[in-house]
Structure formats: C-alpha cells, structure tokens
Scaffold this active site. Structure first.
Site, PDB file in Angstrom:
ATOM      1  CB  ALA A   1      -0.933   0.002   1.218  1.00  0.00           C
TER       2      ALA A   1
ATOM      3  CG  LEU B   1      -3.861  -1.632  -2.190  1.00  0.00           C
ATOM      4  CD1 LEU B   1      -3.107  -2.893  -1.789  1.00  0.00           C
ATOM      5  CD2 LEU B   1      -4.206  -0.813  -0.959  1.00  0.00           C
TER       6      LEU B   1
ATOM      7  CE  LYS C   1      -6.849  11.189  -8.697  1.00  0.00           C
ATOM      8  NZ  LYS C   1      -7.951  10.437  -8.057  1.00  0.00           N
TER       9      LYS C   1
ATOM     10  NE  ARG D   1      -7.022  19.089  -6.021  1.00  0.00           N
ATOM     11  CZ  ARG D   1      -6.762  18.164  -5.101  1.00  0.00           C
ATOM     12  NH1 ARG D   1      -6.196  18.498  -3.970  1.00  0.00           N
ATOM     13  NH2 ARG D   1      -7.045  16.889  -5.329  1.00  0.00           N
TER      14      ARG D   1
END
Length: 354
Positions: A91, A133, A137, A265
């Site tokens: 992770a 993981l 995106k 952003r």
C-alpha cells in the site's frame, strides 16, 4: 468480511501500513487466526500512535503486530521485513496529485522503483502472494501520480510470470477509485470547513468520482488475494457521484454552509476511469468485481509486430460518468458507512490519523 483459512498462523506484511488502508486491514485481520502482521513505514510517530492504540483497544492481540521503520525505496529495509513472510499487501505510495505534479521524481522513486523493490524482495524470500494497490488515476493517466502508478502496474504484470516460475510468488494488482476519508481525500476537508463555518471549496461541481469506503477497499484486496493468478488486475464495480452532490450530502449530515467554486487543480480529470476500453476486452465479470487478465504474449516480439488483433477495444470504458450515479440521499447513505464520519458525529478521536 470472512478471513480466509489460508491466512491462519501465517505472516502478513503491509507496506505503508500506518495509513488509512493499513489501519483498516488491521481492524479486519488482527482478531483472525493470522499469526503475525508486520507494518513497514517511514513515520515513527504514526507507528508509535498505532502501537499505543492497539495496546489500549486490543491488548490480547497487540503482540501480533511488529513495526519496522523502513522505506520501499530502500531494498535492504524491504528485504528485512520480508524475511520469512508469507503474504504482502503493498500500500506504500505517493498519492496526492498536486505534490506528485511538483515532485514527479519522488513519485517515480516510491511508486515505480519501490514497487520493483517489493517484488524483488518478495521473490527472493519466496513470499506466497503479493497484492499491489493501484488507483483509477492509472487508467488513461494525465498526472504524475497516475502515470507512476500505471507504470507500477506494468512492472507487476511484466514480472508476474517469472516471479511465479522462479519462486512460486503470485503477483496481482487491485485498482480502486476514491477511498472516502482516506489521507488527502475531500470529505474530511468538507467536514472541517463546515465546522469552521467557511465555504466548502469545490473544484468543479460536475466532476464525478467513484466512492468506496475503506472496508470495501480491504474486501477488494482480500478478493484478489483469494482469486488471483499471476498478473491479474481486479477492480470493484463502484458507485459514483458528482462533487457537487457529494458536498450537498456532507452538508446534509453536518450542516449547511456556502459553496465556493475554485476550479480544477493540477492534473485533475472531469471523470475517472477504472477500466479502459482496451482492458475491457480482457475482463472477466466475477459478480461484484472484474478481473482483467494480463497480456499473455511471450517475449517473442514478433507477436507484437506481426500478429495483430482485429479488436483492439470495446465500445466503452468503465468510468465514474457511466457507472451507477448516487443522488444526494445515496451519498448520505454511502458516507455514513465510514468510521470517520461516524466518529466525527460522535465527537470521538480517530483511531489512526491517516
């Protein structure tokens, strides 16, 4: 969530284990028959906090957890924590979009080179299974975070077959959307802004995002752990909402405040993709999840240049625009499934600051 019998008396390593995912994995696995959980991360303060919380809340199980100061960028520290381990949940990552935009090489070192280090150390130590993981995106990436996570997936898939042949290690990936109330996510920001009675800052109210809670993220990893063959990629069929409806849902729970549109952003998309058009051709529907099979071609490069495929992509990708869309009431129900929101409503401190 049912914990597999195959984990009983075995050793599990969680990289980046003091974050949101790691603390939720502990909640599910600590009281199971698992023999040992090893947490490796860079932040000694978070490790100390987690250690004391475990001692206070789970005194009879706290000794199952071992803490290692280390960094996936440093293969020696990864080798140390892997020695004698059976399973790994990877992770550790840099996953805040703006910071990766400004410091892309830092994202490369953690998300790509760190992933390669985890694979190398796992194969050397004959770890049985490693689940990596990833994030939505990584599908059609436009920002440094997504690009580095996409390459991280490619590293897993490229090394998966050899890892299995050489040491019996099964490498697989999970890819998931926004995990509500995890580090850097927007719901805690909205709650804080409501409490301070300042306007909620919204990038684009029409932007859509997948919504998963941490328990669902752990369930996805557990499913991959049970069902993966080398190089498989798993995604969950997830709900989504617009950012505008998400803000309204949070305000319905915590109280009204004004909204302020601030614009997108660095590196943000209007919607996210969990499965690309190209991947959909290799996807197997497993009910609540999709399993995307790896490219099965060998190192015979002629197959890339000479033997083509008639079909290269399906009609649609699987995105936050075309999945099940939650309305405001659906958003309220979804966010109320998170421990973070429940603790905020009760005025309790959070178990681990993620």
């Amino acid at each position: 969530m049912q914990i597999s019998d195959s984990l009983k008396n075995k050793s599990l390593v969680i990289t980046g284990g003091t974050g949101s995912f790691g603390s939720t994995v502990l909640k599910h696995f600590l009281t199971s028959g698992i023999g040992e959980i090893r947490i490796i991360s860079r932040d000694e303060k978070k490790q100390d906090t987690m250690r004391h919380i475990l001692q206070a809340r789970y005194p009879e199980y706290a000794n199952k957890v071992s803490f290692y100061i280390g960094d996936v960028r440093d293969i020696e520290s990864v080798r140390d924590v892997m020695f004698g381990a059976n399973f790994v949940f990877h992770a550790a990552a840099l996953k805040e979009v703006p910071s990766c935009e400004f410091f892309p090489m830092e994202a490369v070192r953690t998300n790509i080179l760190g992933t390669d280090n985890v694979i190398t150390a796992a194969v050397e130590n004959r770890v049985e299974r490693v689940v990596f993981l990833s994030t939505d995106k990584a599908a059609y990436p436009i920002n440094a975070m997504g690009m580095t996570k996409a390459v991280g997936e490619k590293v897993v898939q490229a090394r998966a077959q050899k890892a299995y042949e050489r040491g019996g290690t099964v490498l697989s990936c999970t890819r998931y959307g926004n995990v509500m109330c995890s580090r850097g996510s927007v719901i805690p920001l909205f709650i804080d802004q409501i409490k301070r009675q300042v306007p909620i800052t919204i990038t684009d109210p029409n932007m859509t995002r997948f919504l998963m809670n941490l328990d669902e993220a752990v369930a996805l990893v557990a499913f991959a752990f049970e069902h993966a063959e080398p190089g498989d990629l798993f995604i969950q069929k997830a709900d989504a909402s617009t950012i505008g409806d998400l803000a309204d849902g949070v305000m319905k729970v915590f109280g009204k405040t004004e909204k302020k549109i601030i614009g997108t952003r660095h590196g943000e998309k209007l919607y996210e993709t969990l499965m690309t058009k190209e991947e959909r051709l290799r996807a197997v529907d497993m009910g609540q999840y999709f399993k995307i099979l790896p490219d099965g071609r060998s190192l015979n490069y002629d197959k890339f240049y000479v033997e083509g495929d008639v079909l290269t992509q399906s009609k649609d990708a699987y995105t936050s625009h075309n999945t099940n869309r939650l309305d405001i009431d659906g958003v309220v129900k979804k966010i109320m499934s998170t421990d973070y929101v429940k603790e905020e409503l009760e005025g309790r401190p959070h178990a681990v600051e993620a």
